[in-house]
Write an enzyme that holds these catalytic residues in place. Structure first.
Site, short mmCIF file in Angstrom:
data_model
loop_
_atom_site.label_atom_id
_atom_site.label_comp_id
_atom_site.label_asym_id
_atom_site.label_seq_id
_atom_site.Cartn_x
_atom_site.Cartn_y
_atom_site.Cartn_z
N CYS A 115 -61.78 20.51 -29.72
CA CYS A 115 -60.59 20.73 -28.91
C CYS A 115 -59.64 21.71 -29.60
O CYS A 115 -59.30 21.54 -30.76
CB CYS A 115 -59.88 19.39 -28.69
SG CYS A 115 -58.27 19.54 -27.88
N CYS A 170 -59.29 56.42 -20.70
CA CYS A 170 -59.65 57.69 -21.34
C CYS A 170 -58.36 58.43 -21.68
O CYS A 170 -57.71 59.00 -20.80
CB CYS A 170 -60.52 58.51 -20.38
SG CYS A 170 -61.17 60.03 -21.08
#
Length: 325
Positions: free
Chosen positions: A160, A138
């Protein structure tokens, strides 16, 4: 690595990570550089009035830096609407960008967040954010300055990640390719855990690219054109849910674009395209051993048997998209 509440507490109790650099000035020097409000918030640990900044509802791509020293602190990818009246983020841009101190003011104990470079007060960290980290940074908007970047990111999997990485490293406009995992439930998974098939994660690449040189659409078309998107949990010799075909989108526009391109690709296949579409949450970077794998291990058996022929076909098919040597 994704930071969690336990990591924040450990830093606050045991010491913060070493910053990349330090900037130290006297209060008089800071006063000469900052506005009165910036000085009050960052150097005197003030708090701005809730909902006083447009940054609360601004979610365009970009980065957020410390207003005092310019250190990059947060990426817009991690910003969310918390409803609190202050800009909120789920993760810092780097583990050592933010420092954490216990704050015992106002009769409670909170975790203060500071710029790890210059000790500017930014705000506080709470454990009521969204999944998967549950963190809410915040921040005071006054402590931050936003700047635009042309770089964008796209994440997807198609077998992969060693193979996928090798292909996209050679595309012009691609700035960086990193191998990792996403789409599962386990926080900070290891390669071994993902290979077990029990985490829900897919092997993916996160591509940082310049949209002025290559488009989101082009990257998706290349992705869907370099693996078979009609096989479920199987790409070439790799089998398991971790090898599934998947695209992670960050915005609704990206989702709609991906759906359109999948529909176009479907016309080329008699079987149904099974590529999954999921909202991006977090990219867990794989260990260094897995990064730049083909370039570091060109003579390794897997590279010769699987990546070499795929790369040769790719470079012939996408000549006009390749970087100039």
């Amino acid at each position: 690595m994704m930071l969690k509440w336990l990591d924040v507490i450990k830093f606050a109790n045991n010491g913060n990570p070493v910053p990349d650099r330090r900037v130290e000035k006297t209060n008089e020097e800071w006063k000469a550089l900052l506005t009165d409000e910036q000085f009050r918030i960052t150097r005197l640990k003030g708090t701005e009035r809730a909902f006083s900044s447009d940054l609360c509802s601004y979610f365009e791509p970009g980065r957020y830096a410390c207003i005092c020293c310019g250190t990059e602190l947060f990426d817009a990818d991690t910003k969310f609407e918390s409803g609190t009246g202050w800009p909120s983020f789920t993760q810092p841009i780097k583990e050592n960008a933010v420092a954490y101190h216990k704050d015992g003011s106002f009769g409670m104990v909170r975790i203060e967040a500071l710029c790890n470079t210059c000790d500017a007060h930014l705000g506080h960290v709470f454990q009521d954010g969204p999944m998967p980290s549950r963190l809410r940074y915040c921040m005071n908007a006054v402590s931050l300055k936003k700047f635009d970047v042309r770089e964008r990111k796209i994440d997807f999997g198609g077998g992969c990640f060693w193979c996928t990485e090798a292909l996209f490293q050679r595309i012009k406009g691609v700035i960086k390719v990193e191998n990792g995992f996403s789409g599962g439930t386990l926080v900070n998974p290891t390669y071994r855990e993902v290979c077990s098939g029990g985490t829900g994660h897919a092997e993916i690449v996160e591509i940082t690219y310049n949209p002025d040189e290559i488009s989101f659409e082009d990257l998706l078309q290349i992705h869907l054109g370099t693996h078979n998107p009609t096989t479920v949990n199987q790409l070439d010799a790799d089998r398991g849910s971790q090898y599934r075909s998947i695209i992670f989108y960050r915005t609704e526009d990206e989702k709609q674009t991906a759906m359109k391109i999948i529909d176009e690709v479907q016309k080329s296949y008699p079987d149904r395209v099974v590529t999954q579409l999921e909202m991006f949450e977090h990219f867990y970077k794989a260990d260094d051993y897995h990064q730049n794998y083909y370039n570091n291990n060109p003579d390794e058996g897997y590279c010769r048997a699987f990546i070499d022929p795929k790369l040769g076909k790719f470079m012939e098919q996408y000549k006009d998209k390749l970087k100039q040597e």
